[in-house]
Design a protein around this motif. Sequence first.
Motif, PDB file in Angstrom:
ATOM      1  N   PRO A   1       0.810  -1.223   0.000  1.00 48.10           N
ATOM      2  CA  PRO A   1       0.000   0.000   0.000  1.00 48.10           C
ATOM      3  C   PRO A   1       0.849   1.281   0.000  1.00 48.10           C
ATOM      4  N   SER A   2       1.913   1.283   0.796  1.00 48.84           N
ATOM      5  CA  SER A   2       2.715   2.512   0.872  1.00 48.84           C
ATOM      6  C   SER A   2       3.464   2.780  -0.437  1.00 48.84           C
TER       7      SER A   2
ATOM      8  N   VAL B   1      12.335   9.016  -2.519  1.00 48.95           N
ATOM      9  CA  VAL B   1      13.378   8.400  -1.686  1.00 48.95           C
ATOM     10  C   VAL B   1      13.127   8.723  -0.218  1.00 48.95           C
ATOM     11  N   LEU B   2      12.784   9.961   0.077  1.00 46.09           N
ATOM     12  CA  LEU B   2      12.484  10.345   1.457  1.00 46.09           C
ATOM     13  C   LEU B   2      11.286   9.563   1.993  1.00 46.09           C
ATOM     14  N   PHE B   3      10.239   9.473   1.198  1.00 42.22           N
ATOM     15  CA  PHE B   3       9.046   8.720   1.606  1.00 42.22           C
ATOM     16  C   PHE B   3       9.404   7.258   1.863  1.00 42.22           C
ATOM     17  N   SER B   4      10.127   6.659   0.948  1.00 43.96           N
ATOM     18  CA  SER B   4      10.525   5.259   1.080  1.00 43.96           C
ATOM     19  C   SER B   4      11.413   5.052   2.309  1.00 43.96           C
ATOM     20  N   ASN B   5      12.294   5.990   2.585  1.00 40.54           N
ATOM     21  CA  ASN B   5      13.163   5.884   3.766  1.00 40.54           C
ATOM     22  C   ASN B   5      12.361   5.960   5.060  1.00 40.54           C
ATOM     23  N   CYS B   6      11.325   6.775   5.093  1.00 34.77           N
ATOM     24  CA  CYS B   6      10.478   6.855   6.286  1.00 34.77           C
ATOM     25  C   CYS B   6       9.754   5.532   6.521  1.00 34.77           C
ATOM     26  N   ILE B   7       9.225   4.947   5.463  1.00 33.09           N
ATOM     27  CA  ILE B   7       8.567   3.638   5.585  1.00 33.09           C
ATOM     28  C   ILE B   7       9.620   2.590   5.981  1.00 33.09           C
ATOM     29  N   GLY B   8      10.810   2.684   5.391  1.00 35.48           N
ATOM     30  CA  GLY B   8      11.890   1.756   5.711  1.00 35.48           C
ATOM     31  C   GLY B   8      12.318   1.818   7.164  1.00 35.48           C
TER      32      GLY B   8
END
Length: 145
Positions: free
Chosen positions: A103-104, A118-125
């Motif tokens: 979903p994310s 990349v920032l969004f993915s890093n927060c989810i990561g």
Amino acid sequence: SSIPGTGIAAIAKRLFCDQGLFAPLFLPTFISCLTVLEHVSLPGVGMMDDANNNNNNGGDNTTTATTTLQHNNHNNDLYSHVMTRLRNDVPEALVVGWSMWIPSMGFMFAVVPGKFQVLFSNCIGFVWNAYLSWRTHEGEEEEDR
């Protein structure tokens, strides 16, 4: 992006590549490496070093044979520990990962501008890594008591 576009087909292709191909390979690799690295720091791991020191310092063959046997048992314990963690942790972590990442990442590919992905993915990561850390160490407190 090697799969251009923000349409449903492009997003589905990206999600398949990320979660269908990468995640099932990454999780067992991560958990195996984590288990091996943690096992290396356990007491008694330096047994082969002890065997080498005994040989260099005139140690007898009985001590060397015993130390080598202990090292072989340690390797068997490590293998069984890795296999147990793979059986116990990977299936649940994969399902939880899919329920979080699909979903994310779908939202990210559809809505988030490229410069912020990349920032969004890093927060989810960050959240994902916290979960993996908790999952792979769950129950260790009770074992240590």
